[in-house]
Write a protein that holds these residues in place. Structure first.
Motif, short mmCIF file in Angstrom:
data_model
loop_
_atom_site.label_atom_id
_atom_site.label_comp_id
_atom_site.label_asym_id
_atom_site.label_seq_id
_atom_site.Cartn_x
_atom_site.Cartn_y
_atom_site.Cartn_z
N HIS A 294 -122.10 4.84 14.71
CA HIS A 294 -122.47 4.94 13.30
C HIS A 294 -121.47 4.20 12.42
O HIS A 294 -121.25 4.55 11.26
CB HIS A 294 -122.53 6.41 12.88
CG HIS A 294 -123.44 7.24 13.73
ND1 HIS A 294 -124.79 7.35 13.52
CD2 HIS A 294 -123.16 7.99 14.84
CE1 HIS A 294 -125.32 8.15 14.44
NE2 HIS A 294 -124.34 8.55 15.26
N GLY A 295 -120.86 3.15 13.00
CA GLY A 295 -119.80 2.46 12.29
C GLY A 295 -120.25 1.84 10.98
O GLY A 295 -119.52 1.85 9.99
N LYS A 296 -121.42 1.25 10.96
CA LYS A 296 -121.90 0.60 9.76
C LYS A 296 -122.81 1.51 8.92
O LYS A 296 -123.46 1.05 7.99
CB LYS A 296 -122.67 -0.67 10.13
CG LYS A 296 -121.79 -1.72 10.79
CD LYS A 296 -122.59 -2.99 11.09
CE LYS A 296 -121.70 -4.05 11.75
NZ LYS A 296 -122.45 -5.30 12.04
N HIS A 297 -122.92 2.75 9.32
CA HIS A 297 -123.80 3.69 8.62
C HIS A 297 -123.02 4.42 7.52
O HIS A 297 -121.79 4.49 7.54
CB HIS A 297 -124.39 4.71 9.59
CG HIS A 297 -125.30 4.09 10.60
ND1 HIS A 297 -125.87 4.82 11.63
CD2 HIS A 297 -125.73 2.82 10.77
CE1 HIS A 297 -126.61 4.02 12.37
NE2 HIS A 297 -126.54 2.79 11.86
N GLU A 298 -123.77 4.97 6.60
CA GLU A 298 -123.17 5.78 5.54
C GLU A 298 -122.96 7.20 6.06
O GLU A 298 -123.93 7.90 6.40
CB GLU A 298 -124.07 5.80 4.30
CG GLU A 298 -123.47 6.58 3.14
CD GLU A 298 -124.43 6.64 1.94
OE1 GLU A 298 -124.03 7.22 0.91
OE2 GLU A 298 -125.55 6.11 2.06
N VAL A 299 -121.71 7.59 6.16
CA VAL A 299 -121.37 8.90 6.72
C VAL A 299 -120.76 9.75 5.61
O VAL A 299 -119.90 9.29 4.85
CB VAL A 299 -120.39 8.76 7.90
CG1 VAL A 299 -120.02 10.14 8.45
CG2 VAL A 299 -121.00 7.90 8.99
N LYS A 300 -121.21 11.00 5.53
CA LYS A 300 -120.73 11.90 4.49
C LYS A 300 -120.26 13.21 5.11
O LYS A 300 -120.60 13.54 6.26
CB LYS A 300 -121.83 12.18 3.46
CG LYS A 300 -122.27 10.93 2.71
CD LYS A 300 -123.28 11.28 1.63
CE LYS A 300 -123.67 10.04 0.84
NZ LYS A 300 -124.64 10.34 -0.25
N ALA A 301 -119.54 13.97 4.32
CA ALA A 301 -119.03 15.27 4.80
C ALA A 301 -120.19 16.22 5.04
O ALA A 301 -121.15 16.29 4.27
CB ALA A 301 -118.06 15.85 3.79
N LEU A 302 -120.09 16.94 6.16
CA LEU A 302 -121.19 17.84 6.56
C LEU A 302 -121.41 18.93 5.52
O LEU A 302 -122.55 19.22 5.14
CB LEU A 302 -120.85 18.45 7.92
CG LEU A 302 -121.97 19.29 8.54
CD1 LEU A 302 -123.15 18.42 8.93
CD2 LEU A 302 -121.45 20.01 9.80
N GLY A 303 -120.33 19.54 5.02
CA GLY A 303 -120.46 20.62 4.05
C GLY A 303 -121.08 20.16 2.75
O GLY A 303 -121.92 20.85 2.16
#
Length: 601
Positions: free
Chosen positions: A256-265
């Motif tokens: 998921h390197g180029k994906h938009e990752v956000k905090a789970l909470g």
């Protein structure tokens, strides 16, 4: 919670979910059921030996069938399964979804896919088989809570001391009974015999009395949701591009390197807020639906009541017709009886008179025969002259017509029941609103000229002549319009309603059998609207959508027929089957019942 039950059942087996997994299409299926609906896909790239070696036996494995690595058409996890059928026939689950039975053991290089039983989208299994699908821990927990709430023992609601465990639930009374209370308070006789008693476990939507807190079984703690790729890692982040929770190891591996990752909470709170907001809209619709259902249920009662009322009215009207027919029948029978008695009297008098004359004639004849037998000439001559005169007088009494009946035995009484039979066959309900009608040529004055399928009318006389509509109105709200096609030399056409038996050779409204408007301000192209509101017993007029005064006539009772009177200087076209215009509906509530000062009546 009973309404939620269908959400908690597997579409394959029809039972509550057991170890539910989430398919790529977001639908759920039991893990055991997923094993039964796997389908072989022979044309696929074989898995690598390394991938096969990495797989290990677990609850997610079904022999070697789900250990093969294949890829979807666009790396999306979805495939267009085109019907490679196994050798066995498909079956249907308890809730009607078509599923496939377990496939035979495949050859080592065969691969598999899984078709969603709800949307029928196919997903090709990755190298991890069924372990590649995420477990729906939340759904599993909800199923557990729901099943626990159902298994809690329901208590009798009528026991006075120490409530016993309920044995039955009355679906009509919505009350739980133990066996003694059911025998005592709800015996199977009388009106209660029609009630349906079911075991508490089969009760749908019934609110069982809450068991003591100590008696409730505690649910096992929920398992922490772990990454499907890395079973020892918990989810810690959320990939907004893939829309799935991921662990830190997934991020380290670069998937998921180029994906938009956000905090789970943060995403958890954001999606909860979105779901709550969406639920608010659904809740509003559900509230409207409940109110609509209440309205429909009230309509059921209203329809039943109105149906009974209309039936009673129909029976009363038909009985009145029958009574009127019986009264007329009695009158006609009286006439027949009088005619019969008269004929019998005349015939009997003629019989009596003829019998008397015949007796006299016969006696004279017998006397004369005896006289002719005698041989005394002098004695015969003494009475012969008088006797001859008597015979001649007797003969003259039988004049022409004396031996003919004075009356005809046939009765000149033929009942003309054709029009009545036709009326009976045409007996029907008067349309209540949006009545469609034309001008009636049978009711029109002879000088009236009709065309355009009896919708356009003019006249060949300079005098006013009346034509009626083809419908009689007694209930409801009715609106129709008349457009002026020709208007020469300032005539005075009249528009309105009338009784059927009005005079038709003078202007409408000149007698007490018509209610009409005459307006000198109209011209060619003018539209006259007529509103007959029999629910309020009022008649109003409009010219080019402008009301002519408040209310023209009120206190109208009975049956009315649309009517107009015109002469040869006017031609009018009728428009019917119209709804009451909105601007008129809005103004109806403010109308008063005084005659118009702008119109002549």
């Amino acid at each position: 919670m009973a309404d939620m039950e269908e959400e908690l059942k597997c579409p394959v087996c029809g039972s509550f979910y057991r170890d539910p997994i989430i398919l790529p299409c977001s639908h759920n299926v039991c893990l055991p059921c997923a094993r039964t609906i796997l389908v072989q896909t022979p044309e696929a790239e074989p898995p690598s030996p390394q991938a096969r070696a990495r797989t290990s036996a677990s609850d997610y494995d079904y022999l070697e069938l789900d250990k093969m690595s294949v890829y979807s058409e666009a790396d999306s996890g979805y495939g267009s399964y085109t019907g490679f059928a196994p050798a066995t026939l498909s079956q249907k689950s308890p809730n009607g979804v078509r599923v496939f039975p377990p496939a035979p053991l495949p050859a080592p290089l065969r691969h598999s896919s899984l078709t969603c039983p709800q949307c029928h989208r196919s997903a090709l299994l990755e190298e991890r088989g069924l372990r590649g699908f995420a477990r729906n821990r939340l759904l599993e927990a909800i199923v557990g809570r729901y099943q626990q709430s159902r298994t809690e023992a329901a208590k009798c609601q009528l026991c006075e001391r120490g409530p016993q465990e309920a044995a039955v639930l009355c679906e009509q009374c919505d009350v739980f009974y133990c066996e003694p209370c059911q025998r005592r308070c709800h015996p199977a006789r009388g009106p209660l015999a029609k009630h349906r008693l079911v075991p508490p476990s089969q009760a749908r939507g019934a609110a069982a009395p809450a068991a003591p807190a100590a008696a409730k079984k505690q649910l096992p703690p929920r398992k922490i949701s772990t990454c499907t790729e890395h079973e020892l890692e918990n989810h810690s982040m959320y990939c907004a591009s893939c829309k799935i929770p991921v662990c830190y190891q997934c991020l380290e591996e670069g998937k998921h390197g180029k994906h938009e990752v956000k905090a789970l909470g943060a995403m958890w709170k954001q999606h909860k807020a979105q779901l709550s907001q969406a639920l608010n809209g659904v809740s509003d619709k559900a509230k409207e639906a409940k109110e609509f259902l209440v309205h429909l249920k009230n309509m059921v009662q209203l329809i039943q009541e109105n149906g009974v009322e209309v039936e009673a009215c129909l029976v009363a009207q038909c009985d009145a017709l029958v009574d009127a027919l019986n009264r007329q029948k009695a009158k006609l029978l009286t006439r027949v009886t009088k005619e019969r008695e008269f004929k019998l009297k005349v015939v009997r008098e003629q019989i009596s008179h003829c019998t008397l004359k015949l007796r006299q004639t016969t006696g004279l004849m017998e006397y004369c025969l005896e006289v002719l037998k005698d041989n005394d000439p002098s004695g015969f001559l003494q009475i012969s002259d008088a006797l001859i005169k008597r015979v001649q007088v007797s003969q003259e009494q039988w004049v022409k017509g004396a031996l003919e009946p004075k009356i005809n035995p046939e009765f000149d009484l033929t009942l003309d029941n054709g029009p009545l039979l036709q009326s009976i066959h045409q007996l029907d309900f008067i349309q209540m609103k949006m009545a469609w009608f034309t001008f009636d040529p049978t009711s029109a004055h002879p000088d009236i000229l009709l065309s355009n399928d009896n919708l356009t009318v003019t006249c060949n006389s300079y005098d006013d002549r009346v034509v009626l509509g083809s419908v009689a109105l007694s209930k409801g709200v009715h609106y129709w319009e008349l457009s002026v096609d020709r208007y020469d030399n300032h005539p005075d056409p009249a528009f309105g309603v009338a009784r059927i038996n009005l005079v038709k050779d003078m202007m409408l409204g000149k007698d007490d059998k018509a209610w009409a408007m005459t307006e000198g301000g109209i011209c060619k192209g003018t539209t006259i609207g007529v509103l007959l509101d029999l629910s309020k017993h009022m008649l109003s007029f409009y010219i080019n959508n402008m009301q002519q005064g408040p209310v023209a006539f009120d206190n109208l009772e009975g049956i009315f027929v649309p009517a107009i009177s015109i002469n040869r200087n006017v031609q009018v076209t009728l428009h019917t089957g119209l709804e009451v215009p909105n601007h008129i509906k809005q103004g109806k509530s403010s109308l008063s019942c005084s005659p118009s000062s702008k119109s002549k009546y």
